[in-house]
Design a protein around this motif. Structure first.
Motif, short mmCIF file in Angstrom:
data_model
loop_
_atom_site.label_atom_id
_atom_site.label_comp_id
_atom_site.label_asym_id
_atom_site.label_seq_id
_atom_site.Cartn_x
_atom_site.Cartn_y
_atom_site.Cartn_z
N ALA A 32 0.82 -1.21 0.00
CA ALA A 32 0.00 0.00 0.00
C ALA A 32 0.86 1.26 0.00
CB ALA A 32 -0.94 0.00 1.20
N LEU A 33 1.99 1.22 0.71
CA LEU A 33 2.89 2.38 0.69
C LEU A 33 3.36 2.70 -0.73
CD1 LEU A 33 5.20 2.00 3.83
CD2 LEU A 33 3.70 3.93 3.28
N GLY A 34 3.70 1.66 -1.48
CA GLY A 34 4.10 1.87 -2.85
C GLY A 34 2.99 2.49 -3.67
N THR A 243 -11.78 -2.06 4.32
CA THR A 243 -10.57 -2.54 3.63
C THR A 243 -10.75 -3.95 3.07
OG1 THR A 243 -9.63 -3.25 5.76
CG2 THR A 243 -8.98 -1.08 4.93
N THR A 244 -11.62 -4.75 3.69
CA THR A 244 -11.81 -6.11 3.18
C THR A 244 -12.55 -6.13 1.85
OG1 THR A 244 -11.83 -6.86 5.49
CG2 THR A 244 -12.50 -8.44 3.82
N PRO A 245 -13.73 -5.49 1.71
CA PRO A 245 -14.34 -5.45 0.38
C PRO A 245 -13.50 -4.69 -0.64
CG PRO A 245 -15.57 -4.07 1.92
CD PRO A 245 -14.61 -4.90 2.73
N TYR A 312 -5.79 1.96 5.32
CA TYR A 312 -7.11 2.60 5.24
C TYR A 312 -7.06 3.82 4.32
CZ TYR A 312 -11.79 3.86 6.96
OH TYR A 312 -13.13 4.14 7.07
N VAL A 313 -6.01 4.61 4.43
CA VAL A 313 -5.88 5.77 3.55
C VAL A 313 -5.81 5.31 2.10
CG1 VAL A 313 -4.32 7.64 2.84
CG2 VAL A 313 -4.86 7.31 5.26
N GLU A 314 -5.02 4.28 1.83
CA GLU A 314 -4.89 3.81 0.44
C GLU A 314 -6.21 3.27 -0.08
OE1 GLU A 314 -4.61 1.51 -2.91
OE2 GLU A 314 -4.74 0.40 -1.01
N ALA A 315 -6.94 2.51 0.74
CA ALA A 315 -8.22 1.95 0.30
C ALA A 315 -9.26 3.05 0.10
CB ALA A 315 -8.71 0.93 1.32
N CYS A 316 -9.34 4.00 1.02
CA CYS A 316 -10.30 5.10 0.87
C CYS A 316 -9.99 5.94 -0.35
CB CYS A 316 -10.30 5.98 2.13
SG CYS A 316 -11.14 5.26 3.55
N ARG A 317 -8.71 6.20 -0.59
CA ARG A 317 -8.34 6.97 -1.78
C ARG A 317 -8.77 6.24 -3.05
NH1 ARG A 317 -2.34 7.94 -4.28
NH2 ARG A 317 -2.62 5.70 -4.58
N ARG A 318 -8.52 4.94 -3.10
CA ARG A 318 -8.87 4.15 -4.27
C ARG A 318 -10.38 4.11 -4.49
NH1 ARG A 318 -8.83 -1.37 -3.36
NH2 ARG A 318 -7.17 -1.00 -1.86
N GLU A 319 -11.12 3.88 -3.41
CA GLU A 319 -12.58 3.82 -3.53
C GLU A 319 -13.15 5.19 -3.90
OE1 GLU A 319 -14.64 1.00 -3.26
OE2 GLU A 319 -12.67 0.12 -3.54
N ASP A 320 -12.58 6.24 -3.36
CA ASP A 320 -13.04 7.60 -3.65
C ASP A 320 -12.82 7.95 -5.12
OD1 ASP A 320 -14.02 10.15 -3.29
OD2 ASP A 320 -12.57 10.73 -1.76
N ARG A 321 -11.70 7.51 -5.66
CA ARG A 321 -11.43 7.79 -7.08
C ARG A 321 -12.40 7.04 -7.99
NH1 ARG A 321 -4.75 7.54 -7.43
NH2 ARG A 321 -4.38 9.65 -6.61
N LEU A 322 -12.80 5.86 -7.59
CA LEU A 322 -13.70 5.06 -8.42
C LEU A 322 -15.14 5.55 -8.35
CD1 LEU A 322 -12.29 1.54 -7.56
CD2 LEU A 322 -12.22 2.62 -9.80
#
Length: 344
Positions: A32-34, A243-245, A312-322
């Protein structure tokens, strides 16, 4: 050691859990850091995190084969055997073929390790879509092995009429009437869901959709909102309800289409179980600070060194972009603040 493969190699002698059954988040958070643009920080973060992990001391007790695998599900004593089984599977076939074969077999045990079998597998799949190095193949073997060894089913009621959309089914999720197993080890608390007769009918009332990606967006948005506004005292649990879904979404493009909707329904069941186990109801969210941009949140999450903040930050960012919605950034900001202050 500034790259992901070096981090995976460095972590390879660490076990899948430490402390009182807490999952090893090292490989997932490093990946996720990457994704957050902090590849150069992976080495230092992993070196620090490795200090809290236990050695991988799981031995070999039984050779798992295509003939005897089913009764071995959920037997953590056989983790070493499960991991070795998936190493053999991946050595003789394309990783996508192994994933497509074993994903539906493991899907009923979606709650494994509080969802971390699925999450670790999802991050491994995203790694492999970028590059198929040996340490990434090994990480998929470990993710699938952990999922199989911690395999945990949740109650179902297939005869329930599927009349509700996701928002309605989510609202129908009951709060558990028992405090048995309440705590941070999700797999223990989730066992109590079996004592709630209204849980399975609520989840299985979900009406089937023809768009798995859209359904996942609705689910992660509902999970972020519940983190903020449900009457609960365990925000950590609700972090995993998102983060799981979100990890399932990483896997769907590598799966046959016919597995997409079953994967979504399994994710709904898990996130609903988290909500049922740790609290429904309603409260008003009073933000401690305005929602921050994700670049700032990534920097702050890294500074905490907490893997949950990073993931959590990485997952929220990804979901927010989608599927853009301010709830994601509000929830991510609140969680990072909690990790900074230790108020979780």
């Amino acid at each position: 050691m500034n790259d992901l493969d070096g981090a995976l190699k460095y972590l390879s002698n660490s076990g899948p859990e430490f402390g009182p059954g807490v999952s090893n988040h090292g490989p997932m958070a490093a990946e996720a850091l990457g994704q957050l643009g902090h590849t150069a920080a992976i080495g230092a973060w992993v070196s620090s995190y490795r200090k809290v992990l236990y050695e991988d001391t799981y031995g070999r007790f039984q050779e798992i084969t295509h003939d005897n695998w089913r009764p071995a599900l959920g037997n953590m004593r056989l983790l070493g055997d499960w991991t070795e089984f998936f190493r053999r599977e991946l050595d003789g076939a394309a990783w996508t073929d192994v994933l497509a074969r074993w994903w539906p077999r493991l899907l009923p045990g979606f709650a494994a390790g509080g969802g971390h079998g699925v999450i670790r597998t999802g991050h491994a799949v995203r790694m492999l879509k970028e590059s198929t190095g040996p340490w990434r193949i090994e990480e998929l073997a470990r993710g699938l092995g952990y999922w199989a060894a911690r395999y945990q089913e949740l109650p179902e009621e297939p005869s329930t009429p599927r009349k509700r959309d996701l928002a309605q089914a989510w609202e129908a999720v009951p709060k558990l009437r028992s405090d048995q197993g309440m705590g941070m080890i999700f797999r223990i608390r989730l066992e109590t869901v079996w004592l709630e007769p209204d849980f399975a009918p609520a989840v299985d009332s979900l009406r089937l959709d023809d768009d798995a990606d859209r359904a996942l967006s609705r689910l992660t948005r509902a999970a972020a909102a519940s983190y903020l506004t449900d009457d609960h005292k365990t925000p950590m649990a609700f972090v995993h309800a998102l983060t799981t879904p979100a990890a399932v979404r990483l896997v769907l493009p590598s799966l046959p289409t016919e597995l997409h909707w079953p994967s979504v329904t399994a994710a709904v069941r898990f996130s609903a179980a988290i909500r049922s186990a740790y609290g429904t109801g309603q409260r008003e969210h009073h933000p401690e600070e305005p929602a921050q941009d994700y670049a700032t949140l990534a920097e702050r999450a890294l500074a905490t060194e907490d893997p949950h903040a990073i993931k959590y930050v990485e997952a929220c960012r990804r979901e927010d972009r989608l599927s853009p919605d301010p709830t994601y950034a509000i929830a991510a900001t609140d969680w990072v603040r909690r990790c900074e202050t230790g108020s979780f």
